[in-house]
Write an enzyme that holds these catalytic residues in place. Structure first.
Site, PDB file in Angstrom:
ATOM      1  N   TYR A 158      32.375  49.932  32.561  1.00 20.48           N
ATOM      2  CA  TYR A 158      33.336  48.823  32.756  1.00 20.48           C
ATOM      3  C   TYR A 158      34.760  49.324  32.527  1.00 20.48           C
ATOM      4  O   TYR A 158      35.715  48.808  33.118  1.00 20.48           O
ATOM      5  CB  TYR A 158      32.978  47.652  31.829  1.00 20.48           C
ATOM      6  CG  TYR A 158      33.466  46.319  32.353  1.00 20.48           C
ATOM      7  CD1 TYR A 158      33.037  45.828  33.585  1.00 20.48           C
ATOM      8  CD2 TYR A 158      34.366  45.543  31.629  1.00 20.48           C
ATOM      9  CE1 TYR A 158      33.487  44.609  34.072  1.00 20.48           C
ATOM     10  CE2 TYR A 158      34.813  44.319  32.100  1.00 20.48           C
ATOM     11  CZ  TYR A 158      34.377  43.859  33.321  1.00 20.48           C
ATOM     12  OH  TYR A 158      34.828  42.648  33.791  1.00 20.48           O
ATOM     13  N   LYS A 165      40.328  42.828  30.725  1.00 22.43           N
ATOM     14  CA  LYS A 165      39.746  41.563  30.252  1.00 22.43           C
ATOM     15  C   LYS A 165      40.203  41.265  28.821  1.00 22.43           C
ATOM     16  O   LYS A 165      40.388  40.098  28.461  1.00 22.43           O
ATOM     17  CB  LYS A 165      38.216  41.604  30.323  1.00 22.43           C
ATOM     18  CG  LYS A 165      37.659  41.640  31.751  1.00 22.43           C
ATOM     19  CD  LYS A 165      38.134  40.485  32.611  1.00 22.43           C
ATOM     20  CE  LYS A 165      37.366  40.378  33.911  1.00 22.43           C
ATOM     21  NZ  LYS A 165      38.023  39.454  34.871  1.00 22.43           N
TER      22      LYS A 165
HETATM   23  P1  NAD Z   1      34.421  38.616  44.015  1.00 22.41           P
HETATM   24  O1  NAD Z   1      34.587  39.969  44.611  1.00 22.41           O
HETATM   25  O2  NAD Z   1      33.669  37.617  44.781  1.00 22.41           O
HETATM   26  O3  NAD Z   1      35.817  37.995  43.617  1.00 22.41           O
HETATM   27  C1  NAD Z   1      36.943  38.799  43.265  1.00 22.41           C
HETATM   28  C2  NAD Z   1      38.105  38.180  43.989  1.00 22.41           C
HETATM   29  O4  NAD Z   1      39.339  38.816  43.594  1.00 22.41           O
HETATM   30  C3  NAD Z   1      38.000  38.333  45.512  1.00 22.41           C
HETATM   31  O5  NAD Z   1      38.036  37.052  46.123  1.00 22.41           O
HETATM   32  C4  NAD Z   1      39.236  39.138  45.876  1.00 22.41           C
HETATM   33  O6  NAD Z   1      39.785  38.762  47.117  1.00 22.41           O
HETATM   34  C5  NAD Z   1      40.171  38.759  44.727  1.00 22.41           C
HETATM   35  N1  NAD Z   1      41.309  39.662  44.591  1.00 22.41           N
HETATM   36  C6  NAD Z   1      41.295  41.006  44.351  1.00 22.41           C
HETATM   37  N2  NAD Z   1      42.556  41.478  44.365  1.00 22.41           N
HETATM   38  C7  NAD Z   1      43.376  40.405  44.587  1.00 22.41           C
HETATM   39  C8  NAD Z   1      44.785  40.255  44.725  1.00 22.41           C
HETATM   40  N3  NAD Z   1      45.620  41.288  44.648  1.00 22.41           N
HETATM   41  N4  NAD Z   1      45.282  39.009  44.967  1.00 22.41           N
HETATM   42  C9  NAD Z   1      44.462  37.941  45.081  1.00 22.41           C
HETATM   43  N5  NAD Z   1      43.115  38.030  44.976  1.00 22.41           N
HETATM   44  C10 NAD Z   1      42.586  39.254  44.732  1.00 22.41           C
HETATM   45  O7  NAD Z   1      33.737  38.875  42.572  1.00 22.41           O
HETATM   46  P2  NAD Z   1      33.436  37.914  41.334  1.00 22.41           P
HETATM   47  O8  NAD Z   1      32.429  38.641  40.539  1.00 22.41           O
HETATM   48  O9  NAD Z   1      33.175  36.544  41.794  1.00 22.41           O
HETATM   49  O10 NAD Z   1      34.806  37.961  40.509  1.00 22.41           O
HETATM   50  C11 NAD Z   1      35.540  36.824  40.133  1.00 22.41           C
HETATM   51  C12 NAD Z   1      35.981  36.932  38.672  1.00 22.41           C
HETATM   52  O11 NAD Z   1      34.842  36.841  37.819  1.00 22.41           O
HETATM   53  C13 NAD Z   1      36.656  38.244  38.307  1.00 22.41           C
HETATM   54  O12 NAD Z   1      37.701  38.001  37.372  1.00 22.41           O
HETATM   55  C14 NAD Z   1      35.535  39.003  37.622  1.00 22.41           C
HETATM   56  O13 NAD Z   1      36.008  40.018  36.750  1.00 22.41           O
HETATM   57  C15 NAD Z   1      34.902  37.877  36.877  1.00 22.41           C
HETATM   58  N6  NAD Z   1      33.559  38.132  36.350  1.00 22.41           N
HETATM   59  C16 NAD Z   1      32.570  38.577  37.166  1.00 22.41           C
HETATM   60  C17 NAD Z   1      31.309  38.821  36.654  1.00 22.41           C
HETATM   61  C18 NAD Z   1      30.198  39.343  37.542  1.00 22.41           C
HETATM   62  O14 NAD Z   1      29.220  39.876  37.027  1.00 22.41           O
HETATM   63  N7  NAD Z   1      30.279  39.179  38.843  1.00 22.41           N
HETATM   64  C19 NAD Z   1      31.051  38.604  35.281  1.00 22.41           C
HETATM   65  C20 NAD Z   1      32.072  38.146  34.476  1.00 22.41           C
HETATM   66  C21 NAD Z   1      33.330  37.907  35.014  1.00 22.41           C
END
Ligand code: NAD
Length: 263
Positions: A158, A165
């Site tokens: 990570y 984070k």
């Molecule tokens: P995802 O890839 O579907 O979403 C990530 C989003 O970030 C995408 O829509 C992308 O377009 C956007 N993004 C990236 N760079 C950007 C920029 N410069 N401007 C605007 N948008 C931008 O993946 P996800 O897993 O749904 O991620 C969403 C959030 O959840 C993130 O903060 C991620 O760290 C967090 N998260 C994910 C998990 C997991 O296991 N998937 C767990 C905990 C937290």
């Protein structure tokens, strides 16, 4: 009663039907909120088309490009919110980015540029979007972001995203203190691992999911809709006394100490 009728909710971070933001947008809509969507534009306009098709059933009353690193796009997003809605009630910050090279192997090799990019997109953007949202949250509001356990404990691969984070979670506390007098609440959900576009960039994500399935109290990981349900609660009046918090929606994994799995 959980009812978001009459609330305007701007949702960032939908890339496809696996996105956590998609789970959140669906549940906010189900609770009666008026939905606005931002998407990350690309040169060929593919993201715009894909996201527009996906969100169509929610009948968003606002659909705008917003790359959080592009100051003009951030300004025009909130100018559109002001023009079309007048006020904003809910802001969902559900986005993150780090270079793939920085999400595998040795953390000590993280480059200055990679560190800056990850922190700018994944942590600073919450501060910037909150500043833009504040004058529009005239009747109070709720800001919600998405974090992960890797921001408080070391999780293999990570790496720099864990640092981002940690900064994001501290942003939540400082923003909650700053915006509380305006009745704007700021919280985070720490979601368990879910397969998405962003998480696929983290080395060994499937191993992480299998590990959680074996040791989490609920013996599984969570879905985007479960995260969406918790998000809807935090953004509703039912959570009117909750701010500056990180709510774990992770099937209980965070409480576990002895996490050895059966061979
Ligand atoms: P995802 O890839 O579907 O979403 C990530 C989003 O970030 C995408 O829509 C992308 O377009 C956007 N993004 C990236 N760079 C950007 C920029 N410069 N401007 C605007 N948008 C931008 O993946 P996800 O897993 O749904 O991620 C969403 C959030 O959840 C993130 O903060 C991620 O760290 C967090 N998260 C994910 C998990 C997991 O296991 N998937 C767990 C905990 C937290």
């Amino acid at each position: 009663m959980l009812d978001l009728t009459g609330k305007n909710a701007l949702v960032t971070g939908i890339a496809n039907n696996r996105s956590i933001a998609w789970g959140i947008a669906q549940q906010l809509h189900k609770a009666g909120a008026n939905i606005g969507i931002t998407y990350l534009p690309d040169e060929k306009g593919r993201a715009e088309k894909k996201v527009a098709e996906l969100v169509e059933p929610l009948q968003p009353s606002l659909f705008v490009p917003c790359n959080v690193q592009d100051e003009a796009q951030v300004e025009s997003t909130f100018a559109t919110v002001k023009e079309k809605w007048g006020k904003l009630d809910i802001l969902i910050h559900c986005l993150a980015f780090a270079n793939k090279d920085d999400l595998t192997g040795s953390f000590v090799n993280t480059s200055r540029a990679g560190f800056t990019t990850a922190l700018d997109i994944s942590a600073y953007s919450l501060v910037r979007l909150s500043a833009a949202a504040k004058p529009l949250m005239t009747e109070g509001g709720s800001i919600l972001t998405l974090t992960y356990l890797g921001g408080v404990r070391v999780i293999p691969n990570y790496n720099v995203m864990g640092i981002a984070k940690a900064a994001l979670e501290m942003n939540v506390r400082y923003l909650a203190a700053d915006l509380g007098p305006d009745n704007i609440r700021v919280n985070a959900i720490s979601a368990g691992p879910i397969r998405t576009l962003a998480s696929s960039a983290v080395g060994g994500i499937l191993d992480m999911i299998h590990h959680v399935e074996q040791v989490a109290p609920l013996r599984r990981t969570v879905t985007q809709i479960e995260v969406g349900n918790a998000a809807t609660f935090l953004c509703s009046d039912l959570a009117s006394g909750v701010t500056g918090q990180v709510l774990y929606v992770d099937a209980g994994y965070e409480i576990m100490g002895m996490t050895e799995t059966k061979s």
